[in-house]
Design an enzyme around this catalytic site. Structure first.
Site, PDB file in Angstrom:
ATOM      1  N   SER A  12       0.827  -1.212   0.000  1.00 32.72           N
ATOM      2  CA  SER A  12       0.000   0.000   0.000  1.00 32.72           C
ATOM      3  C   SER A  12       0.857   1.255   0.000  1.00 32.72           C
ATOM      4  O   SER A  12       0.592   2.219  -0.736  1.00 32.72           O
ATOM      5  CB  SER A  12      -0.929  -0.003   1.220  1.00 32.72           C
ATOM      6  OG  SER A  12      -1.841  -1.063   1.174  1.00 32.72           O
ATOM      7  N   GLY A  19      -5.651  -4.196  -8.336  1.00 33.37           N
ATOM      8  CA  GLY A  19      -6.832  -3.372  -8.109  1.00 33.37           C
ATOM      9  C   GLY A  19      -6.487  -2.051  -7.464  1.00 33.37           C
ATOM     10  O   GLY A  19      -7.106  -1.016  -7.762  1.00 33.37           O
ATOM     11  N   SER A  29     -13.675   1.439   2.658  1.00 30.24           N
ATOM     12  CA  SER A  29     -12.773   1.160   1.543  1.00 30.24           C
ATOM     13  C   SER A  29     -11.682   2.207   1.475  1.00 30.24           C
ATOM     14  O   SER A  29     -11.937   3.365   1.123  1.00 30.24           O
ATOM     15  CB  SER A  29     -13.534   1.126   0.211  1.00 30.24           C
ATOM     16  OG  SER A  29     -12.624   1.011  -0.870  1.00 30.24           O
ATOM     17  N   ASP A  49      -7.227  -7.948   4.185  1.00 31.41           N
ATOM     18  CA  ASP A  49      -6.395  -8.757   3.291  1.00 31.41           C
ATOM     19  C   ASP A  49      -5.827  -9.989   3.979  1.00 31.41           C
ATOM     20  O   ASP A  49      -5.324 -10.894   3.306  1.00 31.41           O
ATOM     21  CB  ASP A  49      -5.244  -7.927   2.733  1.00 31.41           C
ATOM     22  CG  ASP A  49      -5.701  -6.928   1.684  1.00 31.41           C
ATOM     23  OD1 ASP A  49      -6.713  -7.214   1.003  1.00 31.41           O
ATOM     24  OD2 ASP A  49      -5.068  -5.877   1.540  1.00 31.41           O
ATOM     25  N   LYS A  77     -12.459  -9.372  -4.114  1.00 34.89           N
ATOM     26  CA  LYS A  77     -11.011  -9.176  -4.177  1.00 34.89           C
ATOM     27  C   LYS A  77     -10.498  -9.816  -5.472  1.00 34.89           C
ATOM     28  O   LYS A  77     -11.235  -9.971  -6.442  1.00 34.89           O
ATOM     29  CB  LYS A  77     -10.356  -9.771  -2.928  1.00 34.89           C
ATOM     30  CG  LYS A  77     -10.589  -8.948  -1.660  1.00 34.89           C
ATOM     31  CD  LYS A  77      -9.789  -7.659  -1.718  1.00 34.89           C
ATOM     32  CE  LYS A  77      -9.834  -6.889  -0.425  1.00 34.89           C
ATOM     33  NZ  LYS A  77      -8.986  -5.671  -0.494  1.00 34.89           N
ATOM     34  N   ARG A  95     -12.717 -14.756  -2.189  1.00 39.02           N
ATOM     35  CA  ARG A  95     -11.851 -15.412  -1.207  1.00 39.02           C
ATOM     36  C   ARG A  95     -12.623 -16.221  -0.175  1.00 39.02           C
ATOM     37  O   ARG A  95     -12.063 -17.150   0.424  1.00 39.02           O
ATOM     38  CB  ARG A  95     -10.965 -14.361  -0.512  1.00 39.02           C
ATOM     39  CG  ARG A  95      -9.882 -13.826  -1.428  1.00 39.02           C
ATOM     40  CD  ARG A  95      -9.019 -12.760  -0.784  1.00 39.02           C
ATOM     41  NE  ARG A  95      -7.908 -12.414  -1.670  1.00 39.02           N
ATOM     42  CZ  ARG A  95      -7.142 -11.335  -1.525  1.00 39.02           C
ATOM     43  NH1 ARG A  95      -7.372 -10.494  -0.532  1.00 39.02           N
ATOM     44  NH2 ARG A  95      -6.154 -11.112  -2.373  1.00 39.02           N
ATOM     45  N   ARG A 147      -2.894 -14.298  -2.431  1.00 39.33           N
ATOM     46  CA  ARG A 147      -3.078 -14.612  -1.010  1.00 39.33           C
ATOM     47  C   ARG A 147      -3.673 -16.015  -0.817  1.00 39.33           C
ATOM     48  O   ARG A 147      -3.378 -16.680   0.176  1.00 39.33           O
ATOM     49  CB  ARG A 147      -3.933 -13.541  -0.350  1.00 39.33           C
ATOM     50  CG  ARG A 147      -3.292 -12.158  -0.427  1.00 39.33           C
ATOM     51  CD  ARG A 147      -3.847 -11.179   0.577  1.00 39.33           C
ATOM     52  NE  ARG A 147      -3.462  -9.824   0.227  1.00 39.33           N
ATOM     53  CZ  ARG A 147      -2.267  -9.267   0.488  1.00 39.33           C
ATOM     54  NH1 ARG A 147      -1.348  -9.986   1.111  1.00 39.33           N
ATOM     55  NH2 ARG A 147      -2.001  -8.030   0.126  1.00 39.33           N
TER      56      ARG A 147
END
Length: 450
Positions: A28, A100, A173, A326, A353, A357, A402
């Site tokens: 990030s 993304g 978000s 995440d 995601k 997931r 992930r």
């Protein structure tokens, strides 16, 4: 037994994990460091940048819009910025790969510049919805042409001057918040974002560090109001990127579930809006110590000492979900080996995601012997109490890094190795994942050592 195909991955832990490792730079922060450096006037230097495919996609996009970005032989990146308002028309489509974050944040940057950009991505990214970003950015005057369902390929026609907006996030978000704030950089007046549930605040911290005028007001109920004054003049910076707490989650859980293990993970960022996983793991009984705590570039950092632990099932508080969204795939693995039931809800975001997931983790965990109930917004997992799972299955990653790393770690606590069907997605965020695990004592199973 036949050997796995070259693109697959199987790991095993024949001995306790031990050693000291570092993880890649925070993804990030790396994205934002490149973007804001490219909008500053002058030369910025970034040390510890994550060099995964997602971040490299951001670097390529900023180059395509006029910034000069180079990596030195010493691993330090230099960025010569074009200034806020100085982005140039890209000559071709911007290929975001699987990222993304790159896509949504760059949509915000383009929205308030008088340029047009087309965003494309791989099959996984092209399935992910972008409407949640398009909606507020459209209010600034930007125009969008998207594929059905608000998906990529997608064209953004920016506008200058754009209209400053006040936007209340309908769902937590950080990407939507950041996209609106980045659009506000080149917008006259004050752009305001209201977030009822706090999300990761890297954008706010870094915007302030680059000299943007930004104010944050926290209401008694926890609502945060972030106000950014536009037409900012950003100043170049020297940035040291801390280790990514999301990447550190994988060796952390590996050490917790392999008996006798003790490892140290150095230089991990512990921003409170990102560290929810470690709070949850400690509440489950994990032996995780924060050592050498310090502040680097405005971000809290520590070394993590992790020892194998007997974990207990948990119900994750809803307020912690945004700070660990995440990390839920690897937390699911920890819960599958804990003592008792874990209830994990409020995870709607996980369905949009890189993959769904929730469903993929439920399917894969069942295949390796875990007891899992899938809910519309999460999972209920009945743990083994520390007993190994059966393993022996092949799990599908669906291009999700992930998912791939979570099941590679799960394999370490199985009677039979778990085969991850595609290791390639791991390179998007953690190119040296397998090498790091091998440093800690994990074996990669190939022909001849099975």
């Amino acid at each position: 037994m036949s050997p796995p195909l070259p693109h697959t991955l199987r790991l095993a832990a024949p001995r306790p994990l031990a050693g000291r490792v570092t993880v890649p730079g925070d993804k990030s922060i790396s994205h934002r460091a490149l973007m804001l450096s490219a909008l500053a006037v002058g030369t910025s230097r970034v040390e510890g940048l994550l060099e995964g495919e997602d971040v490299l996609a951001t670097a390529a996009a900023m180059r395509a819009m006029g910034a000069t970005i180079e990596r030195g032989a010493d691993g330090i990146w230099t960025i010569q910025g074009v200034g806020v308002g100085g982005l140039l028309q890209p000559a071709g489509a911007l290929d975001m790969g699987n990222s993304g974050t790159s896509t949504r944040l760059l949509m915000g940057l383009v929205a308030s510049h008088a340029i047009t950009a087309t965003f494309v991505g791989d099959a996984s990214l092209s399935r992910r919805p972008m409407a949640r970003v398009m909606e507020p950015l459209s209010r600034t005057g930007a125009d969008f042409t998207a594929s059905p369902g608000g998906r990529l390929p997608l064209m953004v026609r920016g506008i200058c001057p754009a209209v400053p907006i006040e936007y209340r996030l309908p769902v937590a978000s950080a990407q939507v918040k950041s996209a609106v704030l980045l659009a506000g950089l080149n917008t006259p007046g004050i752009t305001r974002v209201i977030e009822p549930v706090p999300t990761r605040d890297h954008s706010e911290r870094m915007l302030r560090g680059f000299g943007a005028e930004i104010e944050i007001e926290t209401q008694p109920d926890g609502t945060r109001i972030i106000s950014l004054t536009g037409e900012a003049a950003l100043k170049p910076q020297q940035i040291v990127v801390p280790g990514d707490p999301s990447s550190a989650a994988f060796p952390t859980v590996a050490a917790l579930i392999v008996p006798g293990s003790e490892i140290v993970i150095g230089n991990v960022g512990l921003n409170p809006t990102r560290a929810g996983l470690y709070e949850v793991l400690r509440a489950m009984g994990a032996d995780i110590a924060f050592e050498n705590e310090r502040t680097v570039g405005g971000e809290p950092v520590a070394d993590l000492r992790v020892k194998a632990s007997t974990l207990r099932g948990i119900e994750v508080p809803a307020m912690l979900v945004p700070s660990m969204v995440d990390e839920f795939p690897i937390l699911f693995v920890a819960c599958a080996l804990a003592d008792g039931r874990s209830i994990l809800r409020g995870l709607d975001e996980l369905r949009v995601k890189e993959s769904d997931r929730i469903t993929l983790m439920a399917t894969g965990l069942r295949a390796i012997g875990a007891t899992v109930e899938e809910l519309p917004d999460g999972l209920i997992i009945d743990g083994t109490g520390g007993e190994p799972l059966a393993g022996g299955a092949t799990v599908a990653t669906h291009l999700d890094h992930r998912i791939a790393m979570s099941f590679a770690v799960a394999s370490l606590a199985c009677q039979m190795p778990v085969t991850v069907d595609d290791r390639a997605p791991i390179a998007t965020s953690f190119p040296d994942f397998v090498a790091m695990m091998e440093m800690l004592g994990v074996d990669q199973l190939r022909e001849g050592n099975i």
